[in-house]
Design a protein around this motif. Structure first.
Motif, PDB file in Angstrom:
ATOM      1  N   ALA A 132     -10.135 -12.875  -9.373  1.00 43.15           N
ATOM      2  CA  ALA A 132     -10.598 -11.981 -10.438  1.00 43.15           C
ATOM      3  C   ALA A 132     -10.072 -10.563 -10.234  1.00 43.15           C
ATOM      4  CB  ALA A 132     -12.130 -11.976 -10.475  1.00 43.15           C
ATOM      5  N   ALA A 133     -10.030 -10.108  -8.974  1.00 38.56           N
ATOM      6  CA  ALA A 133      -9.560  -8.751  -8.681  1.00 38.56           C
ATOM      7  C   ALA A 133      -8.080  -8.589  -8.995  1.00 38.56           C
ATOM      8  CB  ALA A 133      -9.825  -8.413  -7.217  1.00 38.56           C
ATOM      9  N   GLN A 134      -7.281  -9.642  -8.796  1.00 36.70           N
ATOM     10  CA  GLN A 134      -5.859  -9.550  -9.124  1.00 36.70           C
ATOM     11  C   GLN A 134      -5.670  -9.325 -10.622  1.00 36.70           C
ATOM     12  OE1 GLN A 134      -3.185 -12.470  -6.932  1.00 36.70           O
ATOM     13  NE2 GLN A 134      -5.162 -13.170  -6.193  1.00 36.70           N
ATOM     14  N   MET A 135      -6.468 -10.007 -11.438  1.00 42.61           N
ATOM     15  CA  MET A 135      -6.413  -9.770 -12.871  1.00 42.61           C
ATOM     16  C   MET A 135      -7.011  -8.410 -13.213  1.00 42.61           C
ATOM     17  SD  MET A 135      -4.905 -12.448 -13.839  1.00 42.61           S
ATOM     18  CE  MET A 135      -5.016 -12.179 -15.601  1.00 42.61           C
ATOM     19  N   GLY A 136      -8.055  -8.016 -12.461  1.00 41.06           N
ATOM     20  CA  GLY A 136      -8.738  -6.759 -12.735  1.00 41.06           C
ATOM     21  C   GLY A 136      -7.861  -5.542 -12.492  1.00 41.06           C
ATOM     22  N   ILE A 137      -7.151  -5.505 -11.365  1.00 40.27           N
ATOM     23  CA  ILE A 137      -6.330  -4.338 -11.058  1.00 40.27           C
ATOM     24  C   ILE A 137      -5.160  -4.254 -12.038  1.00 40.27           C
ATOM     25  CG2 ILE A 137      -4.903  -5.547  -9.337  1.00 40.27           C
ATOM     26  CD1 ILE A 137      -6.049  -1.845  -9.325  1.00 40.27           C
ATOM     27  N   LEU A 138      -4.637  -5.401 -12.460  1.00 40.64           N
ATOM     28  CA  LEU A 138      -3.578  -5.389 -13.466  1.00 40.64           C
ATOM     29  C   LEU A 138      -4.096  -4.802 -14.781  1.00 40.64           C
ATOM     30  CD1 LEU A 138      -0.733  -6.170 -14.421  1.00 40.64           C
ATOM     31  CD2 LEU A 138      -1.629  -8.451 -14.954  1.00 40.64           C
ATOM     32  N   ALA A 139      -5.307  -5.199 -15.170  1.00 40.71           N
ATOM     33  CA  ALA A 139      -5.898  -4.687 -16.406  1.00 40.71           C
ATOM     34  C   ALA A 139      -6.150  -3.184 -16.314  1.00 40.71           C
ATOM     35  CB  ALA A 139      -7.197  -5.422 -16.704  1.00 40.71           C
ATOM     36  N   LEU A 140      -6.614  -2.705 -15.159  1.00 44.21           N
ATOM     37  CA  LEU A 140      -6.860  -1.276 -14.986  1.00 44.21           C
ATOM     38  C   LEU A 140      -5.570  -0.473 -15.127  1.00 44.21           C
ATOM     39  CD1 LEU A 140      -9.394  -1.286 -11.993  1.00 44.21           C
ATOM     40  CD2 LEU A 140      -9.877  -0.674 -14.364  1.00 44.21           C
ATOM     41  N   MET A 141      -4.493  -0.967 -14.518  1.00 39.34           N
ATOM     42  CA  MET A 141      -3.220  -0.250 -14.600  1.00 39.34           C
ATOM     43  C   MET A 141      -2.682  -0.224 -16.029  1.00 39.34           C
ATOM     44  SD  MET A 141      -1.203  -1.237 -11.062  1.00 39.34           S
ATOM     45  CE  MET A 141      -1.173  -2.999 -11.366  1.00 39.34           C
ATOM     46  N   VAL A 142      -2.819  -1.362 -16.731  1.00 42.09           N
ATOM     47  CA  VAL A 142      -2.357  -1.419 -18.124  1.00 42.09           C
ATOM     48  C   VAL A 142      -3.177  -0.476 -18.994  1.00 42.09           C
ATOM     49  CG1 VAL A 142      -2.209  -2.912 -20.155  1.00 42.09           C
ATOM     50  CG2 VAL A 142      -1.431  -3.757 -17.939  1.00 42.09           C
ATOM     51  N   HIS A 143      -4.510  -0.476 -18.802  1.00 42.20           N
ATOM     52  CA  HIS A 143      -5.372   0.403 -19.587  1.00 42.20           C
ATOM     53  C   HIS A 143      -5.015   1.871 -19.367  1.00 42.20           C
ATOM     54  CE1 HIS A 143      -7.771  -3.025 -20.673  1.00 42.20           C
ATOM     55  NE2 HIS A 143      -8.634  -2.272 -21.330  1.00 42.20           N
ATOM     56  N   GLU A 144      -4.725   2.221 -18.118  1.00 36.87           N
ATOM     57  CA  GLU A 144      -4.359   3.615 -17.845  1.00 36.87           C
ATOM     58  C   GLU A 144      -3.085   4.001 -18.574  1.00 36.87           C
ATOM     59  OE1 GLU A 144      -2.864   6.539 -14.244  1.00 36.87           O
ATOM     60  OE2 GLU A 144      -3.693   4.580 -13.746  1.00 36.87           O
TER      61      GLU A 144
END
Length: 215
Positions: A195-207
């Motif tokens: 879940a964290a691997q998908m989460g950090i990718l989503a955070l970077m994209v959102h930024e």
């Protein structure tokens, strides 16, 4: 197949010939697909039998290897890939916590660079930190990560992938647990890492999209 049929209709005004050619093409495609079906099914069955009881094979997906990375049932390859997955998951869990913590404005006290008179409070969160942290600081981060990779973390011989209890510093389970509880905790760590691997990718994209990370 519709595009092929369209081309045949365009060049051949005879409807009977077009109708016949469509079914010949369809029959050929079905026969070609059927020719490969037994081999694919056998490969899938062998890998499923080899790894269906491994940690991380859970509902609703169960055993899931869409790219066929371990379709040959190679146990050594599976354990290597599982170790890589665990390592990426652990790094991603730390990354998510760090990303959200800095985004919330939490910083270490003091200076990050005395020569540049730069404090930790001056460092932005996310990608912006890469342009603000001094080059020497970035080098220290990569050097430390490389040291951990090459010398710090040591896989315990004969143990499950990701067991770094063979390291020179103490790591492993905190407390005494029976085998069933250990398996459960390993599965929890694995799924949290996924879940964290998908989460950090989503955070970077959102930024990068300019979307607020915190409400």
């Amino acid at each position: 197949m519709n595009s092929i049929a369209f081309a045949l209709t365009f060049h051949n005004p005879c409807p009977t010939a077009t109708f016949t050619m469509k079914y010949i093409i369809a029959a050929s495609l079905i026969a070609s697909a059927a020719a490969f079906a037994p081999s694919q099914q056998a490969t899938k069955s062998s890998s499923l039998a080899a790894f269906e009881n491994e940690v991380g094979v859970q509902q609703p997906l169960g055993y899931w290897d869409p790219l066929g990375l371990v379709a040959d049932g190679d146990q050594a390859k599976f354990e290597r890939l599982r170790g890589v997955e665990l390592k990426h998951g652990r790094v991603s869990m730390l990354a998510v916590v760090g990303y959200l913590t800095t985004e919330a404005g939490v910083r270490l006290p003091g200076l990050i660079s005395k020569s540049a008179d730069l404090s930790f409070a001056d460092i932005p969160g996310g990608f912006g930190a890469l342009t603000k942290v001094p080059l020497g600081g970035l080098f220290q981060i990569f050097l430390f990560a490389g040291w951990l990779e090459l010398f710090g973390w040591k896989q315990a011989e004969g143990s499950f992938p990701g067991d770094f209890s063979g390291s020179s510093f103490p790591v492993g389970f905190v407390g005494q647990y029976d085998e069933e509880t250990k398996l459960k905790k390993r599965a929890i760590e694995l799924n949290n890492g996924r879940a964290a691997q998908m989460g950090i990718l989503a955070l970077m994209v959102h930024e990068q999209l300019g979307v607020s990370i915190l409400p």
